[in-house]
Design a protein around this motif. Sequence first.
Motif, PDB file in Angstrom:
ATOM      1  N   ASP A 219       0.810  -1.225   0.000  1.00 28.32           N
ATOM      2  CA  ASP A 219       0.000   0.000   0.000  1.00 28.32           C
ATOM      3  C   ASP A 219       0.837   1.267   0.000  1.00 28.32           C
ATOM      4  O   ASP A 219       0.333   2.351   0.292  1.00 28.32           O
ATOM      5  N   GLY A 220       2.114   1.162  -0.300  1.00 27.98           N
ATOM      6  CA  GLY A 220       2.968   2.338  -0.350  1.00 27.98           C
ATOM      7  C   GLY A 220       3.460   2.822   1.007  1.00 27.98           C
ATOM      8  O   GLY A 220       4.027   3.921   1.102  1.00 27.98           O
ATOM      9  N   LEU A 221       3.267   2.049   2.045  1.00 26.43           N
ATOM     10  CA  LEU A 221       3.723   2.445   3.373  1.00 26.43           C
ATOM     11  C   LEU A 221       5.211   2.111   3.554  1.00 26.43           C
ATOM     12  O   LEU A 221       5.688   1.065   3.103  1.00 26.43           O
ATOM     13  N   GLU A 222       5.912   3.005   4.219  1.00 26.90           N
ATOM     14  CA  GLU A 222       7.310   2.785   4.553  1.00 26.90           C
ATOM     15  C   GLU A 222       7.520   3.022   6.041  1.00 26.90           C
ATOM     16  O   GLU A 222       6.835   3.854   6.646  1.00 26.90           O
ATOM     17  N   VAL A 223       8.470   2.294   6.622  1.00 29.25           N
ATOM     18  CA  VAL A 223       8.745   2.413   8.055  1.00 29.25           C
ATOM     19  C   VAL A 223      10.256   2.529   8.262  1.00 29.25           C
ATOM     20  O   VAL A 223      11.055   2.156   7.399  1.00 29.25           O
ATOM     21  N   ARG A 224      10.615   3.031   9.443  1.00 30.75           N
ATOM     22  CA  ARG A 224      12.024   3.143   9.800  1.00 30.75           C
ATOM     23  C   ARG A 224      12.163   3.067  11.316  1.00 30.75           C
ATOM     24  O   ARG A 224      11.507   3.814  12.043  1.00 30.75           O
ATOM     25  N   ALA A 225      13.029   2.160  11.786  1.00 33.67           N
ATOM     26  CA  ALA A 225      13.332   2.060  13.220  1.00 33.67           C
ATOM     27  C   ALA A 225      14.432   3.057  13.548  1.00 33.67           C
ATOM     28  O   ALA A 225      15.457   3.117  12.854  1.00 33.67           O
ATOM     29  N   SER A 226      14.230   3.846  14.595  1.00 32.51           N
ATOM     30  CA  SER A 226      15.170   4.937  14.864  1.00 32.51           C
ATOM     31  C   SER A 226      15.929   4.806  16.179  1.00 32.51           C
ATOM     32  O   SER A 226      16.692   5.696  16.539  1.00 32.51           O
ATOM     33  N   GLY A 227      15.764   3.732  16.913  1.00 36.13           N
ATOM     34  CA  GLY A 227      16.510   3.574  18.159  1.00 36.13           C
ATOM     35  C   GLY A 227      15.982   2.410  18.968  1.00 36.13           C
ATOM     36  O   GLY A 227      14.923   1.851  18.668  1.00 36.13           O
ATOM     37  N   VAL A 228      16.718   2.042  19.997  1.00 35.34           N
ATOM     38  CA  VAL A 228      16.328   0.925  20.866  1.00 35.34           C
ATOM     39  C   VAL A 228      16.420   1.365  22.316  1.00 35.34           C
ATOM     40  O   VAL A 228      17.409   1.979  22.723  1.00 35.34           O
ATOM     41  N   PHE A 229      15.388   1.059  23.087  1.00 40.05           N
ATOM     42  CA  PHE A 229      15.428   1.231  24.542  1.00 40.05           C
ATOM     43  C   PHE A 229      15.422  -0.159  25.159  1.00 40.05           C
ATOM     44  O   PHE A 229      14.620  -1.030  24.782  1.00 40.05           O
TER      45      PHE A 229
ATOM     46  N   GLU B 214       4.338   7.847  14.623  1.00 35.36           N
ATOM     47  CA  GLU B 214       5.267   6.846  15.131  1.00 35.36           C
ATOM     48  C   GLU B 214       4.523   5.743  15.866  1.00 35.36           C
ATOM     49  O   GLU B 214       3.463   5.975  16.447  1.00 35.36           O
ATOM     50  N   GLU B 215       5.104   4.564  15.843  1.00 34.66           N
ATOM     51  CA  GLU B 215       4.578   3.408  16.566  1.00 34.66           C
ATOM     52  C   GLU B 215       5.685   2.863  17.478  1.00 34.66           C
ATOM     53  O   GLU B 215       6.872   2.937  17.126  1.00 34.66           O
ATOM     54  N   ILE B 216       5.304   2.343  18.636  1.00 35.02           N
ATOM     55  CA  ILE B 216       6.253   1.685  19.534  1.00 35.02           C
ATOM     56  C   ILE B 216       6.095   0.176  19.363  1.00 35.02           C
ATOM     57  O   ILE B 216       5.008  -0.369  19.541  1.00 35.02           O
ATOM     58  N   VAL B 217       7.177  -0.463  19.009  1.00 34.57           N
ATOM     59  CA  VAL B 217       7.181  -1.909  18.793  1.00 34.57           C
ATOM     60  C   VAL B 217       8.172  -2.515  19.781  1.00 34.57           C
ATOM     61  O   VAL B 217       9.247  -1.943  20.028  1.00 34.57           O
ATOM     62  N   CYS B 218       7.825  -3.658  20.339  1.00 36.38           N
ATOM     63  CA  CYS B 218       8.715  -4.266  21.337  1.00 36.38           C
ATOM     64  C   CYS B 218       8.855  -5.764  21.127  1.00 36.38           C
ATOM     65  O   CYS B 218       8.028  -6.411  20.488  1.00 36.38           O
ATOM     66  N   ASP B 219       9.928  -6.279  21.657  1.00 39.28           N
ATOM     67  CA  ASP B 219      10.174  -7.716  21.703  1.00 39.28           C
ATOM     68  C   ASP B 219      10.949  -7.984  22.983  1.00 39.28           C
ATOM     69  O   ASP B 219      11.664  -7.111  23.494  1.00 39.28           O
ATOM     70  N   GLY B 220      10.840  -9.167  23.509  1.00 38.04           N
ATOM     71  CA  GLY B 220      11.555  -9.488  24.743  1.00 38.04           C
ATOM     72  C   GLY B 220      11.285 -10.892  25.184  1.00 38.04           C
ATOM     73  O   GLY B 220      10.580 -11.660  24.515  1.00 38.04           O
ATOM     74  N   GLY B 221      11.840 -11.237  26.316  1.00 34.40           N
ATOM     75  CA  GLY B 221      11.635 -12.568  26.853  1.00 34.40           C
ATOM     76  C   GLY B 221      12.749 -12.971  27.804  1.00 34.40           C
ATOM     77  O   GLY B 221      13.488 -12.149  28.349  1.00 34.40           O
ATOM     78  N   PHE B 222      12.886 -14.255  27.958  1.00 37.05           N
ATOM     79  CA  PHE B 222      13.819 -14.873  28.884  1.00 37.05           C
ATOM     80  C   PHE B 222      15.246 -14.784  28.344  1.00 37.05           C
ATOM     81  O   PHE B 222      15.484 -14.991  27.152  1.00 37.05           O
ATOM     82  N   GLU B 223      16.204 -14.458  29.218  1.00 38.87           N
ATOM     83  CA  GLU B 223      17.613 -14.436  28.836  1.00 38.87           C
ATOM     84  C   GLU B 223      18.445 -15.229  29.841  1.00 38.87           C
ATOM     85  O   GLU B 223      18.124 -15.285  31.031  1.00 38.87           O
TER      86      GLU B 223
END
Length: 249
Positions: free
Chosen positions: A139-149, A195-204
């Motif tokens: 649909d012509g959408l583009e995204v860009r990740a700009s940093g990690v917390f 902007e959207e906030i996207v996350c991932d995580g889990g056990f380490e």
Amino acid sequence: MRIRSLEPLLAICLACLAMPVTARAQERHEVEIEDVVTNEEAAAQSEPARLGGYLALWFDDLHLEGLDWRFDDPEVAALAGREVDPNGERGGRGRTLAWGVAFGHSLEPTRWLRLPEVRLYLGGASIDGPWHRPEGEGDGLEVRASGVFVAKLELAGGLQYRLGPVIPFAIGRVGLAGYFTSVEVREGSLGALGEEIVCDGGFELGFELGMSVPVGDFLRLHAAWRRTVVGPAGDGLMLGLTIGGPMEQ
């Protein structure tokens, strides 16, 4: 002649009398040495537990390919379930240096045991990803990740042993981690869509090998190499200090 013939006999008698005295003195000396050794061992074994506050800088080689960043409930419905690639269309995921601070508490119940340590990590990394179209998006959408917390809560424990002025240690780590990124969204004709906030995580899971250097009675400096074997963080470095002392009996 008679007096001269008694001299050897007197010498033998005096030697016999001296032998018990010498033996008793030697026994007392050995007992004193054993008492000193025993007292030193008892003092070392009866050292009180130590409790301290933990503060450190941490640096991790963050493997971006280990992160599964997907839009869960985005404002732009067309992005739902799409994956964000921090390296965009350049191919591969790459790696970046994440760093921050860690603080918590450290307990040493004995001179060789270091358990438990509770740590909270806060930090981040800059990735400055390129604009790209999410896989399968037409649909012509583009995204860009700009940093990690980065936020982690960790429990650690292990063994240590004092060798002269330093204390080598080996520690195992287990924890929960979250990796959050801010994703910019745009469309060719509409421009920026927010902007959207996207996350991932889990056990380490990982470990540390390092060394402590006591400075006085209440300060210890630490340096450690660390490796994460389960989770996106790879090799890392910890530089910190513990401020504390013996717990009251």
